[in-house]
Every structure is written in C-alpha cells, then in structure tokens.
Design a protein around this motif. Structure first.
Motif, short mmCIF file in Angstrom:
data_model
loop_
_atom_site.label_atom_id
_atom_site.label_comp_id
_atom_site.label_asym_id
_atom_site.label_seq_id
_atom_site.Cartn_x
_atom_site.Cartn_y
_atom_site.Cartn_z
N TYR A 3 42.81 32.10 46.14
CA TYR A 3 42.18 32.17 44.82
C TYR A 3 41.00 31.21 44.75
O TYR A 3 40.99 30.17 45.38
N ASP A 5 36.48 30.73 44.31
CA ASP A 5 35.27 31.27 44.91
C ASP A 5 34.87 30.55 46.19
O ASP A 5 33.82 30.81 46.76
N GLU A 23 47.38 39.18 41.26
CA GLU A 23 46.39 38.16 40.92
C GLU A 23 46.13 38.18 39.42
O GLU A 23 46.13 39.25 38.80
N SER A 25 44.19 38.14 35.88
CA SER A 25 42.96 38.76 35.42
C SER A 25 41.80 37.78 35.42
O SER A 25 41.97 36.61 35.08
N ARG A 26 40.65 38.25 35.84
CA ARG A 26 39.39 37.50 35.80
C ARG A 26 39.41 36.22 36.65
O ARG A 26 38.71 35.26 36.34
N LEU A 27 40.21 36.19 37.68
CA LEU A 27 40.23 35.05 38.58
C LEU A 27 39.65 35.47 39.92
O LEU A 27 40.10 36.45 40.52
N ASP A 28 38.64 34.75 40.39
CA ASP A 28 38.07 35.05 41.71
C ASP A 28 39.14 34.90 42.78
O ASP A 28 40.00 34.03 42.68
N HIS A 29 39.07 35.74 43.79
CA HIS A 29 40.02 35.67 44.89
C HIS A 29 39.35 36.25 46.14
O HIS A 29 38.28 36.85 46.06
N GLU A 46 42.08 47.58 34.96
CA GLU A 46 40.84 47.32 34.24
C GLU A 46 39.67 47.50 35.19
O GLU A 46 39.84 47.65 36.38
N ASN A 47 38.46 47.45 34.64
CA ASN A 47 37.27 47.50 35.48
C ASN A 47 37.23 46.28 36.39
O ASN A 47 37.62 45.18 35.99
N SER A 48 36.78 46.48 37.60
CA SER A 48 36.65 45.36 38.52
C SER A 48 35.49 45.64 39.46
O SER A 48 34.91 46.72 39.46
N LYS A 49 35.13 44.65 40.25
CA LYS A 49 34.08 44.85 41.23
C LYS A 49 34.47 44.11 42.50
O LYS A 49 35.26 43.17 42.48
#
Length: 57
Positions: A3, A5, A23, A25-29, A46-49
């Motif tokens: 986890y 960046d 993981e 939500s909204r946590l860089d990994h 949810e939307n992700s990238k």
C-alpha cells in the motif's frame, strides 16, 4: 503487494498462487512479481484507474 505510492520492500505482503487480497477505497497500492508469470484479476465496484510503472526494484 503493498500500500502507498512508494515501494517499501520490508512492508510488502507476499501473496501465493490462488491468493486473494482486498484494498481500502481510494488508497494507492502496487503489485509486482519477482519471478515467473503472474495473472492478476481485479474486481471492483467503483470507477478506478491503473497506472503502469516500470521501475527496477
């Protein structure tokens, strides 16, 4: 898998074949493989990238 960046090898979680992880939500990994072939399947609600980073560790 880890986890944040920044890759911190001492905090990496080893996931063996057939393993599963979740993981928050909204946590860089990040994920990577040291050896061999890897199949990664991602399922989300949810939307992700994805951002591919090619860095030597």
């Amino acid at each position: 898998m880890g986890y944040g960046d920044t890759v911190i090898q001492e905090q990496v979680i080893d996931i063996s074949a057939g393993g599963v992880y979740t993981e928050p939500s909204r946590l860089d990994h990040y994920t990577w493989a040291k050896n061999g072939e890897v199949v990664l399947q991602v399922v989300g609600s949810e939307n992700s990238k994805r951002v591919a980073i090619n860095k030597a560790l």
